[in-house]
Every structure is written in structure tokens, then in C-alpha cells.
Design a protein around this motif. Structure first.
Motif, short mmCIF file in Angstrom:
data_model
loop_
_atom_site.label_atom_id
_atom_site.label_comp_id
_atom_site.label_asym_id
_atom_site.label_seq_id
_atom_site.Cartn_x
_atom_site.Cartn_y
_atom_site.Cartn_z
N THR A 1 1.04 -1.68 0.01
CA THR A 1 0.08 -0.27 0.41
C THR A 1 0.83 1.13 -0.19
O THR A 1 2.11 1.48 0.64
N PHE B 1 1.70 4.91 0.28
CA PHE B 1 0.45 6.35 1.26
C PHE B 1 1.36 7.20 0.44
O PHE B 1 2.54 7.41 0.82
N TRP C 1 -3.18 10.63 -1.57
CA TRP C 1 -3.53 9.19 -2.31
C TRP C 1 -2.72 8.43 -1.25
O TRP C 1 -1.65 8.04 -0.72
N GLU C 2 -4.09 7.55 -1.33
CA GLU C 2 -3.60 5.62 -0.76
C GLU C 2 -3.61 4.52 -1.65
O GLU C 2 -5.12 4.81 -2.11
N ASP D 1 -3.47 1.30 -3.23
CA ASP D 1 -3.08 -0.77 -2.84
C ASP D 1 -2.30 -1.17 -4.27
O ASP D 1 -2.78 -0.84 -5.41
N THR E 1 -7.61 4.28 -2.50
CA THR E 1 -9.01 4.23 -1.77
C THR E 1 -10.27 5.04 -2.25
O THR E 1 -11.29 4.90 -2.08
N PRO F 1 1.17 4.92 7.15
CA PRO F 1 0.72 5.94 6.58
C PRO F 1 1.95 7.50 7.14
O PRO F 1 2.97 7.15 7.34
N TRP F 2 1.65 8.48 6.08
CA TRP F 2 2.53 9.46 5.96
C TRP F 2 3.17 9.96 6.49
O TRP F 2 2.35 10.68 7.21
#
Length: 273
Positions: free
Chosen positions: A36, A38, A43-44, A46, A59, A147-148
Motif C-alpha cells: 500500500t 501512502f 493518495w493511498e 494498493d 482508496t 501512513p505518511w
């Protein structure tokens, strides 16, 4: 002496590079893996890999699809993944530098100009304050599977290549020279091969990925071309791709792998200038 007839399409360039090319084998080790991504911009997305294709879904729903991909590595634990995404009636070049050491990535999203855009003269673009090339490239950074957070990706613009003159042997018949002039431009010339005698100075981008490992991207203005390679100065190897129109009708693409054995010819130090 070179003349206008010496310039060739990216498709013809691919044919010239193909015989006995020093390309790296496609890696199989990403097959079955999932990441995934990040992005710093929020943006996220997969990404899931099988043996032949990468499948992605955002997502927020802004992007999804599947494409054939090529994955290579010039340095253990750092992968270059490249594929073409067709979305919104346009073809996009997608290149991912996946760094398992820092659990981060850099993404390069590129596109080619329309036929109409290529007809705009260099002089008019210069007077309008535009870049001379109509090839586009955008750079994004992010973290893998978490997460970033600020500072999560160590990949950053660099001037460490500036002043270097390198020779790249892509095959027994194709040899080029690069001179990295400043943070925005480099000069290339073909020493041997289908473009022998041709040279130009083009817009480029440099990112440091690790010690003596760089992501180098260039955008050509005469024949619309996006080039992208990983340069490993420790192991004297480079690997990447060249993306452009296969012919002169703007109806088909060429996205072919390039890899080389490279060596340092000299280094210029400008001191405090």
C-alpha cells in the motif's frame, strides 16, 4: 555531419538497442507481494503483483486497473517497477522506485504531448516562457504500508551528479555519453549506434536514492521522449526505460527497457563558481 534526416523515432531507437542489449532480467520476486503506497499528497493506492501484471486501486476511487509490468534491481532491496497505465483516454508512464530499506517510494508519472502540441515551435515556446520540451513528468514521494509522516522518504533532489561525464554501453553497438551540466540540464551524444553523431542538451531531473545510487530522468524536446534510469556508480550499472511514440503518427507507443555498463570519464569541479 549530422542533418535533420538523422533524427529517428523512439520505435526505431528501440530496434537499434534491441540486438544483444545489456538489459537486466525481469525480477520474479515481487510476484505475490502487495504494497500500500501512502503518498505525501494524501493518495493511498494498493498495488498487488502477480507474475505478469500489477493491479492497483486507490482508496478514494480515483484510479484502478491492471497492467503488465517490468521489475528490476541494480541494488539489493531497491526495485524499479515500470508500466503503462491507460486512464482518462490517455496513456501514462508509471515508474516506481520501491525502497525496502527505508520503507518508502518515489513515483514518476509521465505523459507524451499530443500531435498538435508537437507542432508548436521551440522559439514560440521560449518566448512564452514555457519549457522547450512538451513531455511531462511529475514526481511523488511516500511511504510503504504505513501512513505518511514528514521525512519518511529519504529520496531527494541532488546535485551530486553535476560535473560528471559518464559513458554508457547499452549493447555492443550502442554507446552514449552524458555530461551532467547543472541541476536542470544535461548533454548527451551518441558515440556509436543508430543515433551516432547526434547530440542535444535537454531538461533533466536528479534524485539521490542511496549512496552513489541515483534516479535520473530526462525529457527530450526534438523527438518527444521520456527517459528514466537508475544509475549505480558503485557497481557501474544503469537500468531503466525509454518512452515515446513508436512512429510519426502518434497512434502507438514504445516503452522499451535500457540498461548499461557505465564508467566515469571525468569529473569537473567548478569550485565556488
Amino acid at each position: 555531419m549530422s542533418n535533420a534526416s538523422d533524427w529517428i523515432t523512439v520505435g526505431a531507437l528501440a530496434e537499434g538497442f534491441a540486438p544483444e542489449a545489456f538489459i537486466l532480467p525481469k525480477l520474479a520476486e515481487l510476484a505475490g507481494r502487495r504494497f500500500t503506497l501512502f503518498f505525501e499528497n494524501g493518495w493511498e493506492i494498493d498495488h498487488r503483483f502477480d507474475a505478469e501484471q500489477v493491479h492497483w486501486i486507490a482508496t478514494d476511487g480515483h484510479s484502478s486497473g491492471s497492467a503488465a509490468y517490468r521489475a528490476t534491481s541494480v541494488r539489493p532491496g531497491i526495485y524499479l517497477v515500470d508500466f503503462i497505465k491507460h486512464e482518462d483516454s490517455k496513456d501514462w508512464s508509471i515508474s516506481l522506485v520501491i525502497d525496502s530499506h527505508s520503507q518508502s517510494f518515489t513515483a514518476v508519472i509521465g505523459s507524451l504531448p499530443s500531435a498538435e502540441q508537437t507542432r508548436e515551435g521551440l522559439y514560440s515556446r521560449a518566448l512564452a516562457g514555457k519549457t522547450l520540451t512538451t513531455v511531462q513528468a511529475s514526481f511523488y514521494h511516500g511511504s510503504l504500508d504505513k501512513p505518511w509522516q514528514p521525512g519518511a522518504c529519504p529520496h531527494a533532489p541532488t546535485t551530486e551528479l553535476v560535473g560528471i561525464r559518464n559513458r554508457y554501453r547499452y549493447s555492443p553497438t550502442e554507446v552514449y555519453e552524458h555530461i551532467y551540466l547543472n541541476p536542470d540540464y544535461y548533454t548527451w551524444q551518441c558515440l556509436k549506434g543508430v543515433e551516432q553523431g547526434l547530440c542535444d542538451t535537454d531538461l533533466c531531473h536528479y534524485y539521490k536514492i542511496a549512496d552513489e545510487l541515483y534516479l535520473f530522468v530526462w525529457r527530450e524536446k526534438i523527438v518527444p521522449t521520456l527517459g528514466l534510469v537508475m544509475i549505480d556508480l558503485q557497481n557501474h550499472r544503469s537500468d531503466g526505460k525509454i518512452f515515446g511514440y513508436a512512429g510519426d503518427r502518434f497512434d502507438s507507443l514504445s516503452n522499451f527497457p535500457v540498461a548499461s555498463y557505465c564508467d566515469l570519464l571525468n569529473r569537473t569541479d567548478y569550485g565556488d563558481e
